[in-house]
Design a protein around this motif. Structure first.
Motif, PDB file in Angstrom:
ATOM      1  N   ARG A 171       0.809  -1.220   0.000  1.00  0.00           N
ATOM      2  CA  ARG A 171       0.000   0.000   0.000  1.00  0.00           C
ATOM      3  C   ARG A 171       0.842   1.270   0.000  1.00  0.00           C
ATOM      4  O   ARG A 171       0.676   2.157  -0.844  1.00  0.00           O
ATOM      5  N   GLU A 172       1.770   1.347   0.951  1.00  0.00           N
ATOM      6  CA  GLU A 172       2.573   2.563   1.107  1.00  0.00           C
ATOM      7  C   GLU A 172       3.557   2.703  -0.049  1.00  0.00           C
ATOM      8  O   GLU A 172       3.805   3.798  -0.537  1.00  0.00           O
ATOM      9  N   GLU A 218       1.691   3.964  -3.071  1.00  0.00           N
ATOM     10  CA  GLU A 218       1.229   5.336  -2.865  1.00  0.00           C
ATOM     11  C   GLU A 218       2.350   6.310  -3.239  1.00  0.00           C
ATOM     12  O   GLU A 218       2.130   7.295  -3.953  1.00  0.00           O
ATOM     13  N   GLN A 277      -5.665   2.114  -7.238  1.00  0.00           N
ATOM     14  CA  GLN A 277      -5.023   1.011  -6.513  1.00  0.00           C
ATOM     15  C   GLN A 277      -6.065   0.083  -5.879  1.00  0.00           C
ATOM     16  O   GLN A 277      -7.116   0.528  -5.444  1.00  0.00           O
ATOM     17  N   SER A 278      -5.720  -1.192  -5.828  1.00  0.00           N
ATOM     18  CA  SER A 278      -6.532  -2.138  -5.067  1.00  0.00           C
ATOM     19  C   SER A 278      -5.585  -3.068  -4.324  1.00  0.00           C
ATOM     20  O   SER A 278      -4.591  -3.521  -4.885  1.00  0.00           O
ATOM     21  N   HIS A 279      -5.869  -3.296  -3.048  1.00  0.00           N
ATOM     22  CA  HIS A 279      -4.988  -4.144  -2.246  1.00  0.00           C
ATOM     23  C   HIS A 279      -5.776  -5.216  -1.507  1.00  0.00           C
ATOM     24  O   HIS A 279      -6.927  -5.001  -1.127  1.00  0.00           O
ATOM     25  N   LYS A 287      -6.514 -13.798  -3.355  1.00  0.00           N
ATOM     26  CA  LYS A 287      -7.839 -13.210  -3.447  1.00  0.00           C
ATOM     27  C   LYS A 287      -7.884 -12.157  -4.555  1.00  0.00           C
ATOM     28  O   LYS A 287      -8.835 -12.093  -5.334  1.00  0.00           O
ATOM     29  N   GLN A 288      -6.817 -11.359  -4.635  1.00  0.00           N
ATOM     30  CA  GLN A 288      -6.746 -10.323  -5.657  1.00  0.00           C
ATOM     31  C   GLN A 288      -6.685 -10.953  -7.049  1.00  0.00           C
ATOM     32  O   GLN A 288      -7.343 -10.489  -7.977  1.00  0.00           O
ATOM     33  N   ARG A 323      -1.667  -7.839   5.733  1.00  0.00           N
ATOM     34  CA  ARG A 323      -1.949  -6.656   6.524  1.00  0.00           C
ATOM     35  C   ARG A 323      -2.898  -6.981   7.679  1.00  0.00           C
ATOM     36  O   ARG A 323      -2.782  -6.436   8.768  1.00  0.00           O
ATOM     37  N   THR A 373      -0.743  -8.382  10.368  1.00  0.00           N
ATOM     38  CA  THR A 373       0.016  -7.324  11.044  1.00  0.00           C
ATOM     39  C   THR A 373      -0.874  -6.617  12.059  1.00  0.00           C
ATOM     40  O   THR A 373      -0.465  -6.383  13.199  1.00  0.00           O
ATOM     41  N   ASN A 374      -2.103  -6.292  11.649  1.00  0.00           N
ATOM     42  CA  ASN A 374      -3.016  -5.629  12.580  1.00  0.00           C
ATOM     43  C   ASN A 374      -3.314  -6.500  13.790  1.00  0.00           C
ATOM     44  O   ASN A 374      -3.404  -6.020  14.913  1.00  0.00           O
ATOM     45  N   GLN A 406      -1.795  -4.258  16.412  1.00  0.00           N
ATOM     46  CA  GLN A 406      -2.901  -3.494  16.988  1.00  0.00           C
ATOM     47  C   GLN A 406      -3.592  -4.245  18.118  1.00  0.00           C
ATOM     48  O   GLN A 406      -3.884  -3.698  19.160  1.00  0.00           O
ATOM     49  N   GLU A 437       7.101  -5.440   5.691  1.00  0.00           N
ATOM     50  CA  GLU A 437       5.976  -5.238   6.602  1.00  0.00           C
ATOM     51  C   GLU A 437       6.479  -5.115   8.047  1.00  0.00           C
ATOM     52  O   GLU A 437       5.980  -4.307   8.818  1.00  0.00           O
ATOM     53  N   LEU A 467       8.005  -1.707   8.516  1.00  0.00           N
ATOM     54  CA  LEU A 467       6.943  -0.703   8.554  1.00  0.00           C
ATOM     55  C   LEU A 467       6.309  -0.647   9.946  1.00  0.00           C
ATOM     56  O   LEU A 467       6.030   0.431  10.472  1.00  0.00           O
ATOM     57  N   GLU A 501       6.000   2.414  12.471  1.00  0.00           N
ATOM     58  CA  GLU A 501       4.702   2.880  12.954  1.00  0.00           C
ATOM     59  C   GLU A 501       4.642   2.939  14.473  1.00  0.00           C
ATOM     60  O   GLU A 501       4.024   3.824  15.049  1.00  0.00           O
TER      61      GLU A 501
END
Lengths: 333, 372
Positions: free
Chosen positions: A36-37, A40, A62-64, A69-70, A196, A199-200, A204, A217, A220, A224
């Motif tokens: 993503r980053e 961007e 963009q699509s992530h 799945k993508q 991702r 990671t969350n 998180q 990742e 990153l 963060e």
């Protein structure tokens, strides 16, 4: 409802429908989760580059999501001009659906991977569970976080890196290798669908002791949340090559072949390579990667997917991740 | 105590419909008829509405017993404000039960409800709002005026508008057909209207991929005409329409059923055409139920995530609705922005719920003169 309200609604809906942006070239990049980053930043650089080259504006959509799945969504009709996925077999799946011409992987340098990465461990500050090598992941009481290899590209690299370690540890004894990998997956607390999400879950939501993560990742996450985590680079890992290519059927339909080609070529330019490095992807250009030597362990022993142990993506995908493959057996038992 | 409550409920269920024939000859018969084809849940629904129907009916010659029942209904309705007008039976039970109710039980039940609501609803919502505005007003404004957020908001509004319009038309048509005509497959239609409530949103999304995707049934036709449905705005709208189908129809059917057809028949006898009958006779009766259902339908349409996520393709600035955009922001470590955009949806919900309560209040106000 009064007529006036209805009229207001009608005018409002017309406004909503009739404000498309002025005709402008548009490029859709369907990518995987952790880029993503990277994209961007890269898209801004490319827009400037295209402006200099063609004196034209370009919008990049963009699509992530999880890599497999993508790929699935592109096969089902998500009209990506370029795909920049986590591993070759996801792109091969699109090729088999007839949307990408054969031989795509030799069209761009370095197996069409402008940047590479590897798999490292992200652990909590001070590494309280002393997780230093792949063998530690199978220990009792170690909570492992990884995405699901069925839907995530990164997770397949995780799995194969663990397999490679066990292959050396147990001297090619496949029963023992499978038992080890199974034990690692028995320790998995949460199996998200993409990198991702994992990671969350780890960063998180504070689940687990170790996150099997893309190197990029992991860095990153350090950036963060400074001071909360540490990266452990295991003595051996895998060279993860996330390839990029044009989706032939869709660029021909959308008339974007030239734009899409330039978009991917620019990834290999010095500027593109530096953007990748700045986002913790290993630039494929051997000179430029040296500029980032302070955070890439360049001496790390990396096995590749083309190693006889795996025999390339086509073989590995079928054996390990196909329906009824080794992963299915491990996860069902 | 429990048996008492059960009997009261049963009585509450039976009494109001019995009041209808007293008030207005044939309409009760029509209501009975329709009730046969409606489900159990529908019947509860119906009795709540019928109670209200009686209030206006009673002055035109209802017996003493009937007007008492109507009074009870009116009182129950009056208390009903906070709990929502769709379920007329619950407050009635509370009202009658509470005379013999043990104060300890009463207190416990109220306390449990309040604590549960506080922990599950109020606290998380406050957390979202405090996160959203925690970084200051400037951050909030910057987040919600971001290009991608504005595009997502536009798409969400467009989607909701189309979905609500489509479902209002369908809901009215279906409710009319179900309560005014008898036809084969009537029961099936009632069940089908409920289907989206029962089906998981991921299936709602996948059916559109399987039908309109590149490998789907309709693919050759779509390709030949250069139409794009899934991974584009039409697919998002269709998925949203699918999940919100029940809202209007479910709300209108019981009201129409309870009303009966006699007023419309009178209108037709007096020479009114179909549209005139509908707009001048039927619509005024169902107007509040309609507004109410449109409000709920909009709320659901704006917030839909699951089905839309499947058909969206997650194309930033093109096929991202607000809920999907929030997920993306969250995944990209933009927590403040994610909460700021969430606040838009939360505030919208609060506005919508306030509007709902207002509608309930106004509709009750309008009906009151009939009782007095």
């Amino acid at each position: 409802m009064s007529n006036r309200v209805l009229a207001a609604l009608a005018v409002f809906s017309l406004l909503l429908i009739s404000v498309p942006a002025p005709a402008q070239e548009e490029l859709t990049n369907v990518s995987y989760d952790p880029t993503r980053e990277l994209y961007e930043a890269y898209n801004q650089a490319f827009q400037k580059h295209w402006q200099e080259l063609k004196k034209a504006d370009v919008t990049i959509v963009q699509s992530h999501g999880g890599s497999a799945k993508q790929a699935r969504s592109v096969i089902e009709g998500n009209e990506a001009d370029v795909v920049t996925l986590a591993l070759a077999s996801d792109i091969t799946a699109i090729e088999e659906a007839g949307l990408i011409n054969k031989g795509w992987q030799s069209e761009l340098p370095n197996n069409s991977s402008p940047y590479t990465s590897t798999i490292v461990f992200l652990v909590r500050k001070g590494n309280p569970k002393k997780i230093l090598d792949w063998g530690d992941l199978a220990r009792e009481g170690v909570g492992v976080i990884t995405p699901n290899p069925k839907t995530s590209g990164g997770a397949r690299w995780n799995y194969l890196a663990a397999w490679d370690w066990a292959d050396k540890e147990y001297d090619h004894d496949e029963t023992k290798i499978v038992a080890f990998v199974k034990q690692v997956f028995d320790n998995v607390l949460v199996l998200d669908s993409g990198a991702r999400g994992s990671t969350n879950t780890f960063v998180q939501n504070g689940q687990g002791d170790v996150l099997l993560a893309w190197e990029n990742e992991a860095y990153l996450s350090l950036a963060e949340r400074p001071g909360e985590f540490e990266i452990v680079t295991p003595p051996t890992s895998i060279l993860a090559e996330p390839p990029v290519t044009i989706v032939d059927a869709y660029v021909d339909k959308n008339g974007t072949r030239e734009l899409a080609t330039e978009y991917l070529k620019f990834l290999y330019s010095d500027e593109g390579q530096r953007i990748a490095g700045a986002h913790y992807y290993r630039p494929s250009n051997p000179e430029i990667i040296k500029e980032f030597a302070d955070y890439f362990d360049l001496g790390l022993k990396l096995v590749t997917i083309d190693d006889p142990l795996f025999g390339g993506w086509e073989v590995a995908q079928k054996k390990h991740f196909g329906d009824g493959g080794v992963f299915d057996q491990i996860y069902e038992k | 105590m429990t048996t008492d409550a059960a009997e009261t409920t049963a009585e509450g269920l039976v009494t109001p419909p019995a009041g209808v024939p007293g008030g207005s000859g044939e309409s009760g018969g029509a209501a009975e008829e329709v009730k046969n084809i409606l489900s159990e849940a529908e019947r509860n629904f119906l009795s709540g509405r019928t109670g209200r129907g009686t209030e206006t009916g009673s002055p035109t010659g209802a017996g003493r017993a009937d007007s008492e029942a109507a009074d009870a209904g009116a009182r129950a309705d009056g208390e009903d404000g906070g709990t929502g007008g769709t379920d007329g039976t619950t407050p009635r039970r509370g009202r009658r039960g509470h005379r013999q109710e043990n104060p300890l039980i009463r207190g416990t039940l109220i306390a449990v409800s309040l604590v549960f609501a506080a922990l599950m609803l109020v606290l998380p919502l406050l957390a979202v709002l405090s996160q959203a505005f925690g970084a200051g007003w400037d951050n909030f404004v910057r987040s919600v005026t971001d290009t991608f957020t504005v595009k997502a908001l536009k798409l969400t509004l467009l989607t909701s508008l189309v979905a609500v319009t489509a479902n209002t038309l369908f809901g009215l048509t279906a409710a009319w057909a179900l309560t005014r005509y008898r036809f084969r497959g009537q029961g099936l239609l009632v069940t089908l209207i409920d289907l989206p409530f029962a089906v998981s949103p991921i299936i709602a999304g996948l059916i559109f991929i399987l039908t309109y995707g590149r490998l789907g049934w309709a693919a050759p036709f779509l390709e030949a005409h250069d139409l794009k449905i899934v991974f584009a705005t039409p697919g998002i709208i269709m998925a949203t329409v699918f999940v919100t189908i029940p809202f209007v129809a479910r709300e209108i059917i019981p009201v129409l059923a309870a009303r009966g057809t006699d007023e419309e028949q009178a209108a037709v006898l007096m020479g009114a055409g179909f549209f005139r009958t509908f707009f001048q006779v039927t619509l005024p009766h169902i107007r509040w139920a309609l507004v109410y259902s449109v409000i709920l339908c909009s709320a659901r349409a704006m917030g839909e995530f699951g089905a839309v996520s499947v058909v969206s393709g997650h194309l930033r600035g093109k096929t991202n609705t607000l809920p999907l955009h929030i997920e993306i922001l969250f995944n990209e470590h933009h927590y403040r922005e994610a909460f700021a955009v969430s606040a838009i949806l939360v505030i919208t919900s609060i506005v919508i719920l306030t509007a709902r309560s207002l509608v309930e209040w106004v509709s009750k106000k309008e009906e009151e003169p009939g009782v007095r």
